[in-house]
Motif scaffolding. Structure first.
Motif: not given
Length: 271
Positions: A205-206, A60-61, A52-57, A67-68
């Protein structure tokens, strides 16, 4: 298309981003970090497993990169070009364009994977109505019990990740691969949809990033380390915590695949 992109999309999109950023800043000055009302117990419960954390990060990354780079492409000519000059801004725009094009499909893949991982915990429950009525206690500080994800998180999942995420991803793929017969009008229309959806997504997302970092004590640790203190679980997701307590515990020598002990002594990241 140019009038829409460089007019309302850029103008109102920029205003929306500034309003959200200022609003979050004012909220932080008024409310500060949402801290635990009781001291930590030292007993920790797993909130997110490794997958779950791998999918989230991954999501996110890739989102941050998109976005940038997207903001550079949309606002760079108006803001960065006068500061950097043509040569430096040209390099920055080319790098942003290529990052945007190649990271986009990875973001879509992370959305699909995350959907199947988290959808079971984002189904509407009757307790969500109480959370909505009390705005989750964000302003009043009132305790509002919720399951693993509260309504605010479910709204982010369905409207943000699923709807807006798929909207910007599919529209991005249409522009990424112009070799399937898309005419210029189609590409221009999709670009407007992509830009508007992406700006709204960034605004949402902010708020999510704020709550997950400096806005709430312990929220970042839950996704970084995968576990939270028992006090945090009870104060923010009491119904989920009560459910986890009922799961059978395992011994240290349990075979792989056995039930994981839901509440246990754990030194935690700040021990």
């Amino acid at each position: 298309w140019r009038e829409l992109r460089n007019g309302p999309i850029t103008l109102y999109g920029g205003i929306a981003l500034c309003v959200v950023a200022i609003g979050i800043g004012l909220f932080y000055l008024r409310r500060g970090m949402i801290r635990l009302s009781a001291p930590p117990t030292g007993r920790h419960i797993q909130r997110f497993n490794t997958i779950e954390r791998m999918a989230h990060w991954c999501m996110a990354v890739s989102f941050v990169i998109l976005a940038i780079s997207g903001l550079v492409l949309l606002f760079g000519k108006h803001i960065l070009l006068p500061i950097f000059g043509y040569s430096l801004f040209s390099w920055l725009a080319v790098i942003s364009k290529n990052l945007h094009n190649f990271v986009g499909p990875l973001f879509l893949l992370s959305i699909v994977v995350s959907f199947f991982i988290f959808v079971k915990d984002n189904i509407w429950k009757k307790e969500d109505a109480d959370w909505i009525a009390k705005a989750g206690g964000l302003l009043s500080g009132e305790h509002v019990p919720s399951w693993r994800f509260n309504f605010g998180e479910k709204f982010m999942f369905w409207f943000g990740v699923v709807f807006l995420g798929l909207t910007v991803s599919v529209s991005g793929l249409i522009m990424d691969f112009p070799n399937f017969g898309q005419i210029r009008d189609t590409m221009q229309t999709v670009n407007i949809i992509h830009s508007a959806g992406a700006l709204l997504f960034v605004c949402l997302m902010l708020g999510h990033i704020y709550i997950g970092t400096i806005g709430m004590e312990g929220a970042y640790d839950s996704m970084r380390y995968g576990h939270v203190d028992e006090t945090w679980a009870k104060e923010h997701h009491e119904l989920w915590y009560n459910q986890e307590k009922l799961k059978p515990a395992e011994t240290p020598t349990s075979a792989p695949g056995a039930a994981v002990e839901p509440v246990r002594e754990h030194p935690g990241p700040h021990a």
